[in-house]
Design an enzyme around this catalytic site. Structure first.
Site, PDB file in Angstrom:
ATOM      1  N   ASN A 106      98.698 -72.619 -29.051  1.00 51.61           N
ATOM      2  CA  ASN A 106      97.357 -73.229 -28.942  1.00 51.61           C
ATOM      3  C   ASN A 106      96.462 -72.760 -30.087  1.00 51.61           C
ATOM      4  O   ASN A 106      95.709 -73.550 -30.662  1.00 51.61           O
ATOM      5  CB  ASN A 106      96.725 -72.892 -27.580  1.00 51.61           C
ATOM      6  CG  ASN A 106      97.316 -73.717 -26.456  1.00 51.61           C
ATOM      7  OD1 ASN A 106      97.100 -74.918 -26.377  1.00 51.61           O
ATOM      8  ND2 ASN A 106      98.092 -73.079 -25.592  1.00 51.61           N
ATOM      9  N   ILE A 140      87.873 -61.334 -18.570  1.00 51.67           N
ATOM     10  CA  ILE A 140      86.779 -61.205 -19.537  1.00 51.67           C
ATOM     11  C   ILE A 140      85.614 -60.481 -18.869  1.00 51.67           C
ATOM     12  O   ILE A 140      85.252 -60.761 -17.731  1.00 51.67           O
ATOM     13  CB  ILE A 140      86.351 -62.617 -19.998  1.00 51.67           C
ATOM     14  CG1 ILE A 140      87.471 -63.276 -20.813  1.00 51.67           C
ATOM     15  CG2 ILE A 140      85.049 -62.590 -20.784  1.00 51.67           C
ATOM     16  CD1 ILE A 140      87.846 -62.530 -22.086  1.00 51.67           C
ATOM     17  N   ASN A 148      88.685 -71.676 -21.235  1.00 50.32           N
ATOM     18  CA  ASN A 148      90.045 -71.156 -21.075  1.00 50.32           C
ATOM     19  C   ASN A 148      90.984 -72.313 -20.760  1.00 50.32           C
ATOM     20  O   ASN A 148      90.589 -73.269 -20.090  1.00 50.32           O
ATOM     21  CB  ASN A 148      90.077 -70.168 -19.905  1.00 50.32           C
ATOM     22  CG  ASN A 148      91.473 -69.622 -19.624  1.00 50.32           C
ATOM     23  OD1 ASN A 148      92.208 -69.251 -20.553  1.00 50.32           O
ATOM     24  ND2 ASN A 148      91.847 -69.560 -18.354  1.00 50.32           N
ATOM     25  N   HIS A 157      94.586 -73.111 -18.828  1.00 50.95           N
ATOM     26  CA  HIS A 157      95.473 -72.503 -17.826  1.00 50.95           C
ATOM     27  C   HIS A 157      96.593 -73.493 -17.487  1.00 50.95           C
ATOM     28  O   HIS A 157      96.324 -74.685 -17.308  1.00 50.95           O
ATOM     29  CB  HIS A 157      94.662 -72.162 -16.566  1.00 50.95           C
ATOM     30  CG  HIS A 157      95.478 -71.473 -15.530  1.00 50.95           C
ATOM     31  ND1 HIS A 157      95.741 -70.119 -15.562  1.00 50.95           N
ATOM     32  CD2 HIS A 157      96.130 -71.961 -14.440  1.00 50.95           C
ATOM     33  CE1 HIS A 157      96.513 -69.800 -14.536  1.00 50.95           C
ATOM     34  NE2 HIS A 157      96.763 -70.891 -13.839  1.00 50.95           N
TER      35      HIS A 157
HETATM   36  C1  GAR Z   1      99.396 -71.368 -22.317  1.00 54.00           C
HETATM   37  O1  GAR Z   1     100.282 -72.200 -21.611  1.00 54.00           O
HETATM   38  C2  GAR Z   1      98.192 -71.039 -21.464  1.00 54.00           C
HETATM   39  O2  GAR Z   1      97.845 -72.043 -20.556  1.00 54.00           O
HETATM   40  C3  GAR Z   1      98.642 -69.818 -20.725  1.00 54.00           C
HETATM   41  O3  GAR Z   1      99.357 -69.085 -21.662  1.00 54.00           O
HETATM   42  C4  GAR Z   1     100.015 -69.990 -22.561  1.00 54.00           C
HETATM   43  C5  GAR Z   1      99.769 -69.512 -23.958  1.00 54.00           C
HETATM   44  O4  GAR Z   1     100.546 -70.206 -24.867  1.00 54.00           O
HETATM   45  N1  GAR Z   1      97.501 -69.117 -20.204  1.00 54.00           N
HETATM   46  C6  GAR Z   1      97.481 -68.526 -19.022  1.00 54.00           C
HETATM   47  O5  GAR Z   1      98.447 -68.471 -18.289  1.00 54.00           O
HETATM   48  C7  GAR Z   1      96.130 -67.904 -18.654  1.00 54.00           C
HETATM   49  N2  GAR Z   1      96.021 -67.663 -17.270  1.00 54.00           N
HETATM   50  P1  GAR Z   1     100.366 -69.997 -26.418  1.00 54.00           P
HETATM   51  O6  GAR Z   1     100.312 -68.498 -26.688  1.00 54.00           O
HETATM   52  O7  GAR Z   1     101.592 -70.605 -27.030  1.00 54.00           O
HETATM   53  O8  GAR Z   1      99.101 -70.713 -26.840  1.00 54.00           O
END
Ligand code: GAR
Length: 201
Positions: A19, A98, A112, A114
């Protein structure tokens, strides 16, 4: 390519950083009205830092373990955001709660992403692959991702948008995770663009 001066953005990440990478590349193509000023992580040697190095984005590692308590860590994150004149924060796979000082440093301008349809499969311990394991184990037919405003409770801020993904009968947590991620990356960028355009109008 000349860059358009946009909102000063920081991204907080704890993992692979897909992301993060997508947001930076969109901004560098002038498709998002932001300047990505900074990556903050809570860990060394993660994918997000490798992307930051490749994309020439400054990064700061602020490990909770280096501080006496949560409040001191929260202060350090907040001060870093202020020092870099950050106006808006995206949590992109950042797996820590946070604190109030961090939220205050950007006047609550923090979103955020999720990997579930909140309020289902949110809260402490529900992150990354854990979410997809629980979704598959419970035989859900639909999952997806949610972008929401951040407050000082895990995954509880106001929901801005959600994108659904079908859970297939033979899905594993890993196959579901990769299909959700494929949808999540562009969705986060679209939501960010929409939120910033409302902020600026
Ligand atoms: C994403 O899928 C995001 O939604 C999740 O971590 C991943 C990060 O991917 N976040 C959570 O679970 C937060 N509660 P990335 O490092 O490849 O962007």
């Amino acid at each position: 390519m000349t860059s358009i001066k946009g909102t000063n953005l920081a991204i907080l990440a704890s993992g692979t950083g897909t992301n993060f990478k997508d947001i930076v590349e969109s901004a560098q193509r002038n498709e998002l009205p932001v300047e990505v000023k900074l990556l903050i992580t809570d860990k060394e040697e993660i994918g997000a830092i490798a992307h930051a190095k490749n994309l020439q984005i400054p990064f700061v590692v602020i490990k909770p373990r280096s501080f006496l308590n949560f409040d001191d860590w929260d202060h350090e994150v907040a001060e870093t955001l202020v020092n870099y004149e950050i106006e808006f924060v995206v949590l992109a796979g950042f797996l820590r709660k946070i604190g109030p000082h961090t939220l205050e440093a950007v006047k609550g301008q923090m979103i955020n992403t999720h990997p579930s349809l909140l309020p289902s499969y949110g809260g402490k311990g529900m992150y990354g692959i854990n979410v997809h394991k629980a979704v598959v184990e419970n035989g859900e037919k639909v999952s997806g991702c949610t972008v929401h405003w951040v407050n000082d409770h895990y995954d509880e801020g106001q929901i801005i948008g959600q994108k659904q993904v079908e859970v297939l009968p033979d899905d594993t947590p890993e196959s579901l995770a990769s299909r959700v991620k494929a949808v999540e990356n562009p969705f986060l960028i679209a939501v960010l663009k929409s939120v910033l355009s409302k902020n600026q109008s």
